[in-house]
Design a protein around this motif. Structure first.
Motif, mmCIF file in Angstrom:
data_model
loop_
_atom_site.group_PDB
_atom_site.id
_atom_site.type_symbol
_atom_site.label_atom_id
_atom_site.label_comp_id
_atom_site.label_asym_id
_atom_site.label_seq_id
_atom_site.Cartn_x
_atom_site.Cartn_y
_atom_site.Cartn_z
ATOM 1 N N ASN A 3 7.064 -3.611 16.511
ATOM 2 C CA ASN A 3 7.762 -2.686 15.634
ATOM 3 C C ASN A 3 7.093 -2.546 14.285
ATOM 4 N N ALA A 4 5.996 -3.257 14.081
ATOM 5 C CA ALA A 4 5.270 -3.199 12.819
ATOM 6 C C ALA A 4 3.823 -3.519 13.109
ATOM 7 N N PRO A 5 2.913 -3.189 12.178
ATOM 8 C CA PRO A 5 1.517 -3.526 12.401
ATOM 9 C C PRO A 5 1.349 -5.014 12.659
ATOM 10 N N GLN A 6 0.566 -5.330 13.654
ATOM 11 C CA GLN A 6 0.308 -6.710 14.010
ATOM 12 C C GLN A 6 -1.156 -7.033 13.753
ATOM 13 N N ALA A 100 -6.796 -5.517 15.012
ATOM 14 C CA ALA A 100 -5.908 -4.696 15.833
ATOM 15 C C ALA A 100 -4.600 -4.451 15.099
ATOM 16 N N VAL A 101 -4.151 -3.205 15.104
ATOM 17 C CA VAL A 101 -2.859 -2.826 14.539
ATOM 18 C C VAL A 101 -2.098 -2.047 15.604
ATOM 19 N N LEU A 118 -18.017 17.785 7.614
ATOM 20 C CA LEU A 118 -18.015 16.904 8.786
ATOM 21 C C LEU A 118 -17.152 15.659 8.608
ATOM 22 N N ALA A 119 -16.655 15.430 7.408
ATOM 23 C CA ALA A 119 -15.867 14.222 7.139
ATOM 24 C C ALA A 119 -14.412 14.452 7.512
ATOM 25 N N GLY A 120 -13.902 13.640 8.442
ATOM 26 C CA GLY A 120 -12.512 13.742 8.863
ATOM 27 C C GLY A 120 -11.772 12.442 8.611
ATOM 28 N N ARG A 121 -10.461 12.560 8.437
ATOM 29 C CA ARG A 121 -9.646 11.379 8.149
ATOM 30 C C ARG A 121 -8.245 11.590 8.717
ATOM 31 N N LEU A 122 -7.721 10.532 9.342
ATOM 32 C CA LEU A 122 -6.354 10.507 9.849
ATOM 33 C C LEU A 122 -5.614 9.367 9.166
ATOM 34 N N ASP A 123 -4.478 9.683 8.520
ATOM 35 C CA ASP A 123 -3.616 8.678 7.891
ATOM 36 C C ASP A 123 -2.310 8.607 8.665
ATOM 37 N N LEU A 124 -1.917 7.398 9.046
ATOM 38 C CA LEU A 124 -0.678 7.173 9.782
ATOM 39 C C LEU A 124 0.245 6.308 8.936
ATOM 40 N N HIS A 125 1.420 6.835 8.602
ATOM 41 C CA HIS A 125 2.397 6.106 7.795
ATOM 42 C C HIS A 125 3.523 5.619 8.705
ATOM 43 N N SER A 126 3.921 4.358 8.541
ATOM 44 C CA SER A 126 5.010 3.808 9.339
ATOM 45 C C SER A 126 6.125 3.302 8.431
ATOM 46 N N GLY A 130 1.995 0.244 4.854
ATOM 47 C CA GLY A 130 1.245 1.334 4.260
ATOM 48 C C GLY A 130 0.402 2.050 5.296
ATOM 49 N N PRO A 131 -0.301 3.099 4.889
ATOM 50 C CA PRO A 131 -1.004 3.923 5.871
ATOM 51 C C PRO A 131 -2.143 3.191 6.567
ATOM 52 N N VAL A 132 -2.284 3.470 7.849
ATOM 53 C CA VAL A 132 -3.441 3.054 8.629
ATOM 54 C C VAL A 132 -4.395 4.243 8.647
#
Length: 338
Positions: A3-6, A100-101, A118-126, A130-132
């Motif tokens: 349920n949270a980053p591990q 590993a998260v 060409l620079a791409g970025r994905l931010d994941l907030h839970s 904080g963001p991965v």
């Protein structure tokens, strides 16, 4: 299910000599590849147990390195991303090992993709961390977009779809009745909302129109055109502003069911004399937002930083002070009303 980053990791395997050939090296390039079999997993991550039967999508994301500078002795992939029906796991290269998260899909509250050339970025907030961040080459942006869509479908659209099937109207936080799942956007109101962007940021307008066509429940609720800005005080700051004049970049706010989607440039403030080829999309699950704050910037005239807060993180945008974008975000993402 986590349920949270591990925190976790592995040591990978010992790389072969630089002169040795390998399938991984031969196939290496800037593109994101989908992994379908165990032998396609980069060697760094092969001691991680991957359940192919449970996986919906597995992506391997290459290092940002020119092909001519790579060699068979290198670990050539920065990330292995594993999506199942319930979780998203991201393995990240860390020298000769990896971390590993794991995020439960139900804990993901916001996602942001941005590309600049060409620079791409994905931010994941839970909800619990904080963001991965995952960086990628934008030549394979469609794979990241597909991953984001799968997460939205599974984590955010499930309950809404169930409500539609039962004839219900999920609305927003139980408010504003009448916004049904099948409500189509009014074309005239959409064009009126996008009018401020039409001349200066046609790429944002066209992208928003395409998305509205694909999602009949979506509608534009506010937009901000690009605008030149000036500094408030200080001889040096004013000189730099004259030398490198700045502008506030454009954005559009779209609502769809319980989601707020913000289409913008990668940076809220950019140099006026430079072409801006960047694009960003921010997807927010509205019930998970804990508030919206607006803080005027002390450096610039009539510029406010809007922060959308969650339990463990925040996403910020620069806007014209007191504009409709601020009001739209506050109304849809602010504290729950009684």
């Amino acid at each position: 299910m986590a349920n949270a980053p591990q925190a976790g990791g592995g040591t990978g395997t010992v790389p072969p000599p630089h002169s040795a050939r390998s399938d991984e090296y031969d196939a290496f390039g800037p593109w994101i590849d989908e992994v379908r079999t165990a032998d396609q997993i980069p060697r760094l991550y092969r001691d991680y147990l991957v359940d192919f039967a449970a996986a919906r999508t597995i992506l391997k994301i290459p290092r940002d390195i020119e092909r001519r500078k790579a060699n068979p002795g290198m670990d050539l992939y920065d990330n292995l991303v594993i999506l199942t029906a319930e979780e998203l796991t991201i393995l990240t290269r860390a020298e000769a090992a990896y971390t590993a998260v794991t995020l439960a899909l139900g804990d993901i509250v916001a996602m942001r993709t941005s590309v600049n050339l060409l620079a791409g970025r994905l931010d994941l907030h839970s909800r619990s961390a904080g963001p991965v961040v995952v960086r990628f080459n934008s030549s394979s942006r469609e794979r990241i977009d597909a991953l984001v869509d799968q997460i939205r479908d599974r984590a955010w659209r499930g309950e809404r779809s169930a409500g539609c099937a039962q004839g219900g109207d999920p609305g927003w936080r139980g408010e504003r009745p009448g916004r049904g799942c099948d409500r189509a956007a009014d074309p005239d109101r959409t064009e009126a909302a996008l009018a401020p962007l039409a001349e200066s940021d046609l790429v944002l307008v066209n992208q928003t129109r395409r998305d509205l066509q694909a999602d009949p429940a979506a509608r534009v609720v506010a937009a901000q055109a690009r605008r030149n800005i000036s500094v408030k005080a200080g001889a040096r700051a004013k000189f730099m502003s004259w030398l490198r004049p700045l502008r506030l970049t454009a954005l559009a706010v779209v609502e769809s069911g319980e989601q707020v989607i913000i289409r913008s440039r990668a940076s809220g403030i950019a140099q006026r004399r430079m072409a801006d080829y960047s694009l960003a999309e921010t997807f927010i699950f509205a019930p998970a937002a804990t508030g919206v704050t607006a803080d005027p910037l002390v450096t610039y005239h009539d510029v406010t930083r809007v922060s959308i807060t969650f339990a463990s993180s925040a996403i910020t945008f620069e806007t014209v002070s007191g504009c409709g974008v601020q009001r739209a975000l506050a109304e849809r993402l602010g504290p729950r009303r009684a």
